[in-house]
Scaffold this active site. Structure first.
Site, PDB file in Angstrom:
ATOM      1  CG  HIS A 137      -0.092   0.722   7.529  1.00 52.73           C
ATOM      2  ND1 HIS A 137       0.919   0.262   8.341  1.00 52.73           N
ATOM      3  CD2 HIS A 137       0.484   1.607   6.668  1.00 52.73           C
ATOM      4  CE1 HIS A 137       2.055   0.873   7.995  1.00 52.73           C
ATOM      5  NE2 HIS A 137       1.818   1.677   6.984  1.00 52.73           N
ATOM      6  CD  GLU A 138      -0.764   1.930   2.933  1.00 50.76           C
ATOM      7  OE1 GLU A 138      -0.390   3.110   2.788  1.00 50.76           O
ATOM      8  OE2 GLU A 138       0.014   1.014   3.225  1.00 50.76           O
TER       9      GLU A 138
ATOM     10  CD  GLN B 212       3.413   5.724   2.919  1.00 46.39           C
ATOM     11  OE1 GLN B 212       2.446   5.184   2.391  1.00 46.39           O
ATOM     12  NE2 GLN B 212       4.459   5.042   3.365  1.00 46.39           N
TER      13      GLN B 212
ATOM     14  CG  HIS C 255       0.429   6.512   5.853  1.00 39.86           C
ATOM     15  ND1 HIS C 255       1.556   6.950   6.493  1.00 39.86           N
ATOM     16  CD2 HIS C 255       0.664   5.219   5.523  1.00 39.86           C
ATOM     17  CE1 HIS C 255       2.452   5.964   6.548  1.00 39.86           C
ATOM     18  NE2 HIS C 255       1.925   4.899   5.974  1.00 39.86           N
TER      19      HIS C 255
ATOM     20  CB  CYS D 111       5.614   1.904   7.355  1.00 37.48           C
ATOM     21  SG  CYS D 111       5.022   3.455   6.645  1.00 37.48           S
ATOM     22  CG  LEU D 112       6.968   1.286   1.211  1.00 33.45           C
ATOM     23  CD1 LEU D 112       6.511   1.630  -0.205  1.00 33.45           C
ATOM     24  CD2 LEU D 112       8.059   0.230   1.170  1.00 33.45           C
TER      25      LEU D 112
ATOM     26  N   GLY E  62       0.842  -1.189   0.000  1.00 37.13           N
ATOM     27  CA  GLY E  62       0.000   0.000   0.000  1.00 37.13           C
ATOM     28  C   GLY E  62       0.872   1.232   0.000  1.00 37.13           C
TER      29      GLY E  62
HETATM   30 ZN    ZN Z   1       2.927   3.088   5.868  1.00 32.51          ZN
END
Ligand code: ZN
Length: 179
Positions: free
Chosen positions: A147-148, A54, A151, A105-106, A49
């Site tokens: 999670h997404e 991000q 953000h 997480c990226l 995701g």
């Molecule tokens: Zn993330």
């Protein structure tokens, strides 16, 4: 098409509440290009995701794609989700029984941490034509969606760690914590 730079933990944009897009913005060439670049970025880094903050855009766009051969996570075929692009998404909890997962997480590069979230959710969102859509998800896909969408509200999984002792670099996670 372009691979975008991913903001890392500590960058203020990750802590801002992102704004909704108008239907005209959702259908615009600029937003379609951003979504394409986000898809390319997510694939490049093996994410399941990605949310617009991000990649330094404080707008409510999130992508999810769960492939059963993802290199970062062990994923069952039942948990696969095709590419889904969500605009202005909102989560409703359908079952708050906790489901635990070692999240990554990226934007928190190289780390994994154990988080518990409601096990089943409904997500209301607009698609790329700005038409209302609904998806329901349970288990791992519900983790990814929550999670997404966190953000978009400036929330990161590290805020939700059950226990700071269950937080590890990827190599140590694989060596000492993975089942
Ligand atoms: Zn993330």
């Amino acid at each position: 098409m372009a691979i975008l730079k991913v903001a890392q933990l500590g960058h203020p944009i990750l802590r801002k509440v992102a704004r909704d897009l108008t239907p005209d913005e959702i259908r615009s060439t600029e937003v379609r290009q951003l979504v394409q670049d986000m898809l390319e970025t997510m694939t490049e880094y093996g994410g399941v995701g990605l949310a617009a903050p991000q990649v330094h855009h404080s707008v409510r766009i999130a992508l999810v794609e769960i492939e059963s051969d993802n290199p970062r996570y062990q994923i069952g075929e039942d948990d696969a989700v095709p590419v889904t692009v969500l605009f202005n998404a909102r989560v409703t909890v359908l079952d708050d029984a906790p489901f635990g997962f070692w999240e990554g997480c990226l934007s928190v590069h190289g780390l994994r941490g154990y988080v518990e979230r409601p096990s089943k959710v409904r997500v209301d969102y607009l698609d790329h034509d700005a038409k209302p859509q609904v998806i329901e998800a349970e288990g791992f896909p519900a983790v990814v969606l929550q999670h997404e969408l966190d953000h978009l509200d400036g929330v990161l999984y590290v805020d939700k760690l059950v226990d700071s002792k269950q937080f590890a670099f990827v190599d140590e996670f694989a060596r000492y914590h993975a089942e």
